[in-house]
Design a protein around this motif. Structure first.
Motif, PDB file in Angstrom:
ATOM      1  N   PHE A  46       1.300  -0.874   0.142  1.00  0.00           N
ATOM      2  CA  PHE A  46       0.032   0.525   0.498  1.00  0.00           C
ATOM      3  C   PHE A  46       1.153   1.400   0.209  1.00  0.00           C
ATOM      4  N   SER A  47       2.580   1.575   0.291  1.00  0.00           N
ATOM      5  CA  SER A  47       2.804   2.586   0.299  1.00  0.00           C
ATOM      6  C   SER A  47       3.613   2.365  -1.915  1.00  0.00           C
ATOM      7  N   ASP A  48       2.892   1.691  -2.362  1.00  0.00           N
ATOM      8  CA  ASP A  48       3.286   1.594  -3.074  1.00  0.00           C
ATOM      9  C   ASP A  48       2.477   2.832  -4.795  1.00  0.00           C
ATOM     10  N   LEU A  49       3.058   3.544  -5.471  1.00  0.00           N
ATOM     11  CA  LEU A  49       2.190   4.461  -5.945  1.00  0.00           C
ATOM     12  C   LEU A  49       2.537   4.601  -7.954  1.00  0.00           C
ATOM     13  N   SER A  50       3.275   3.132  -7.513  1.00  0.00           N
ATOM     14  CA  SER A  50       3.713   2.968  -9.500  1.00  0.00           C
ATOM     15  C   SER A  50       2.349   2.933 -10.419  1.00  0.00           C
ATOM     16  N   ASP A  51       1.424   2.604  -9.430  1.00  0.00           N
ATOM     17  CA  ASP A  51       0.427   1.912 -10.837  1.00  0.00           C
ATOM     18  C   ASP A  51      -0.554   3.660 -10.361  1.00  0.00           C
ATOM     19  N   VAL A  52      -0.058   4.642 -10.612  1.00  0.00           N
ATOM     20  CA  VAL A  52      -0.834   5.330  -9.588  1.00  0.00           C
ATOM     21  C   VAL A  52      -0.953   6.718 -10.818  1.00  0.00           C
ATOM     22  N   ALA A  53      -1.152   7.966 -11.377  1.00  0.00           N
ATOM     23  CA  ALA A  53      -1.015   9.009 -11.784  1.00  0.00           C
ATOM     24  C   ALA A  53      -1.759  10.191 -11.751  1.00  0.00           C
ATOM     25  N   VAL A  54      -1.758  11.416 -11.620  1.00  0.00           N
ATOM     26  CA  VAL A  54      -1.944  12.231 -11.363  1.00  0.00           C
ATOM     27  C   VAL A  54      -1.696  13.245 -12.561  1.00  0.00           C
ATOM     28  N   LEU A  55      -3.595  12.907 -12.882  1.00  0.00           N
ATOM     29  CA  LEU A  55      -3.758  13.663 -14.305  1.00  0.00           C
ATOM     30  C   LEU A  55      -3.902  14.988 -14.264  1.00  0.00           C
ATOM     31  N   MET A  56      -3.160  16.262 -15.046  1.00  0.00           N
ATOM     32  CA  MET A  56      -3.483  17.603 -15.074  1.00  0.00           C
ATOM     33  C   MET A  56      -4.190  18.250 -16.168  1.00  0.00           C
ATOM     34  N   PRO A  57      -4.575  18.587 -16.421  1.00  0.00           N
ATOM     35  CA  PRO A  57      -4.691  19.233 -17.393  1.00  0.00           C
ATOM     36  C   PRO A  57      -4.577  20.771 -17.684  1.00  0.00           C
ATOM     37  N   ALA A  58      -3.994  21.721 -18.581  1.00  0.00           N
ATOM     38  CA  ALA A  58      -3.592  22.354 -18.174  1.00  0.00           C
ATOM     39  C   ALA A  58      -3.396  23.861 -19.566  1.00  0.00           C
ATOM     40  N   PHE A  59      -3.669  24.663 -19.316  1.00  0.00           N
ATOM     41  CA  PHE A  59      -4.141  25.874 -20.275  1.00  0.00           C
ATOM     42  C   PHE A  59      -3.212  27.152 -19.860  1.00  0.00           C
ATOM     43  N   ASN A  60      -1.961  27.167 -20.338  1.00  0.00           N
ATOM     44  CA  ASN A  60      -1.408  28.768 -19.591  1.00  0.00           C
ATOM     45  C   ASN A  60      -0.961  28.225 -17.863  1.00  0.00           C
ATOM     46  N   GLY A  61      -0.661  29.224 -17.234  1.00  0.00           N
ATOM     47  CA  GLY A  61      -0.669  28.882 -15.791  1.00  0.00           C
ATOM     48  C   GLY A  61       0.405  27.888 -15.506  1.00  0.00           C
ATOM     49  N   GLN A  62       1.554  28.086 -16.083  1.00  0.00           N
ATOM     50  CA  GLN A  62       3.107  27.474 -15.540  1.00  0.00           C
ATOM     51  C   GLN A  62       3.297  27.836 -13.977  1.00  0.00           C
ATOM     52  N   ALA A  63       3.102  28.831 -13.506  1.00  0.00           N
ATOM     53  CA  ALA A  63       3.159  29.338 -11.892  1.00  0.00           C
ATOM     54  C   ALA A  63       1.697  28.455 -11.021  1.00  0.00           C
ATOM     55  N   ASP A  64       1.192  28.201 -11.559  1.00  0.00           N
ATOM     56  CA  ASP A  64      -0.202  27.423 -10.892  1.00  0.00           C
ATOM     57  C   ASP A  64       0.654  26.019 -10.789  1.00  0.00           C
ATOM     58  N   VAL A  65       0.280  25.785 -11.899  1.00  0.00           N
ATOM     59  CA  VAL A  65       1.299  24.070 -12.432  1.00  0.00           C
ATOM     60  C   VAL A  65       2.211  23.587 -11.452  1.00  0.00           C
ATOM     61  N   PHE A  75       2.320  18.279  -3.421  1.00  0.00           N
ATOM     62  CA  PHE A  75       2.497  16.920  -3.071  1.00  0.00           C
ATOM     63  C   PHE A  75       2.954  16.737  -1.859  1.00  0.00           C
ATOM     64  N   SER A  76       2.954  15.459  -1.354  1.00  0.00           N
ATOM     65  CA  SER A  76       3.980  15.166   0.030  1.00  0.00           C
ATOM     66  C   SER A  76       3.484  13.256  -0.195  1.00  0.00           C
ATOM     67  N   GLU A  77       3.854  12.787  -0.137  1.00  0.00           N
ATOM     68  CA  GLU A  77       3.855  10.983  -0.639  1.00  0.00           C
ATOM     69  C   GLU A  77       5.331  10.770  -0.358  1.00  0.00           C
ATOM     70  N   SER A  78       4.888   9.427   0.381  1.00  0.00           N
ATOM     71  CA  SER A  78       6.496   8.395   0.715  1.00  0.00           C
ATOM     72  C   SER A  78       6.765   7.541  -0.962  1.00  0.00           C
ATOM     73  N   ALA A  79       5.817   7.584  -1.819  1.00  0.00           N
ATOM     74  CA  ALA A  79       6.427   7.319  -2.914  1.00  0.00           C
ATOM     75  C   ALA A  79       6.696   8.203  -3.581  1.00  0.00           C
ATOM     76  N   THR A  80       7.062   7.981  -4.891  1.00  0.00           N
ATOM     77  CA  THR A  80       6.920   8.131  -6.623  1.00  0.00           C
ATOM     78  C   THR A  80       5.805   9.155  -6.673  1.00  0.00           C
ATOM     79  N   VAL A  81       6.110  10.031  -7.044  1.00  0.00           N
ATOM     80  CA  VAL A  81       4.536  10.771  -7.681  1.00  0.00           C
ATOM     81  C   VAL A  81       4.614  10.755  -9.210  1.00  0.00           C
ATOM     82  N   HIS A  82       4.153   9.862 -10.009  1.00  0.00           N
ATOM     83  CA  HIS A  82       3.904   9.921 -11.343  1.00  0.00           C
ATOM     84  C   HIS A  82       2.906  10.775 -11.985  1.00  0.00           C
ATOM     85  N   VAL A  83       3.250  11.650 -12.819  1.00  0.00           N
ATOM     86  CA  VAL A  83       2.388  13.154 -13.327  1.00  0.00           C
ATOM     87  C   VAL A  83       2.588  12.752 -14.903  1.00  0.00           C
ATOM     88  N   LEU A  84       0.547  13.045 -15.745  1.00  0.00           N
ATOM     89  CA  LEU A  84       0.791  13.203 -16.967  1.00  0.00           C
ATOM     90  C   LEU A  84       0.261  14.924 -16.531  1.00  0.00           C
TER      91      LEU A  84
END
Length: 271
Positions: free
Chosen positions: A4-23, A30-39
């Motif tokens: 349950f500490s493994d996040l290898s099968d999880v990905a954060v999905l974030m759509p973005a249009f401009n707004g680099q600073a907000d991204v 995010f504060s997690e004990s495992a690597t966070v994958h992001v798309l």
């Protein structure tokens, strides 16, 4: 046995249009004990969104040639995650902030509740300056969510964790109901699966006057009303109350509705 500490099968999905600073601000929350994958799905930003370097994060950007709207961006993002074999997609929008261990908590629940295809969390709604406005504490159990789904907002979209395979099976996000793509998907998911909310706060949702709910309020209200009329159950009075509420959204000013909603939520007893 599941780790349950493994996040290898999880990905954060974030759509973005401009707004680099907000991204960057959102991903840094995010504060997690495992690597966070992001798309990040860059929906035709100018200049293009750049992947920030954040410790503990593996960030990929899917660039769309032109801006097509959040519905198309989410559809493309979910297709990409499915092709990569990702099991769980965790939604968040640029400008919102995640609570510590949000992903791990949601994954644990999803792993132990295989009938649940969509899992939200309670939400703190804040202004663009971070000042608290009100809290969203929707029902947590599948039965209550089914009963109230057309009456109120039972999920905060950027707080969701979704089973990718179930989303694809249900037809993915689509642009048929502009600015209500989340409700459209959720109603289709709940035909075959359960939905739930963790009874704890996992998101700080930024209420932005330039956001979709404000700038596309009429389109959102029309789309919501169309969905309510399509899915309304004759024997459930809550569905019809929800329809009346949507009509009110079409005829009343946005600021008056927002002020009334905030007052009602502040005066409601804590869950």
């Amino acid at each position: 046995m599941n780790d349950f500490s493994d996040l290898s099968d999880v990905a954060v999905l974030m759509p973005a249009f401009n707004g680099q600073a907000d991204v960057e601000r959102t991903l840094a929350s995010f504060s997690e004990s495992a690597t966070v994958h992001v798309l990040i799905v860059d929906d035709g930003s100018t200049p293009p969104i750049a992947a920030p370097r954040i410790d503990g994060m593996d960030i990929e950007i899917l660039r769309l040639a032109k801006n097509g709207g959040i519905e198309r961006a989410l559809q493309a993002g979910m297709e990409a995650l499915a092709a990569r074999g990702v099991r769980y997609a965790a939604r968040i929008d640029a400008g919102d902030l995640a609570s510590p261990d949000r992903l791990a908590k949601q994954r644990v629940y999803m792993e132990t509740h295989p009938r649940v295809a969509v899992l939200g969390m309670w939400t703190h709604v804040v202004s663009t300056s971070g000042a608290p406005l009100f809290d969203l504490t929707p029902p947590t159990e599948p039965a209550a969510i089914r009963r109230e789904m057309l009456l109120r907002t039972c999920f905060t979209h950027p707080s969701l964790m979704l089973r990718v395979a179930a989303v694809i099976e249900a037809g993915n996000y689509r642009a048929r109901y502009r600015a209500a793509e989340d409700l459209d998907l959720l109603m289709r998911l709940l035909k075959r699966h359960d939905g739930a909310n963790l009874p704890e706060f996992g998101l700080f949702y930024e209420l932005n006057e330039s956001g979709i709910s404000a700038t596309k309020r009429r389109a959102q209200a029309v789309s919501t009303l169309r969905l309510q009329l399509r899915h309304a159950r004759v024997t459930n009075p809550l569905d019809w109350i929800g329809i009346v509420k949507s009509i009110a959204h079409l005829v009343l000013p946005y600021r008056a509705l927002r002020s009334l909603k905030a007052k009602l939520l502040k005066s409601a007893p804590s869950a």
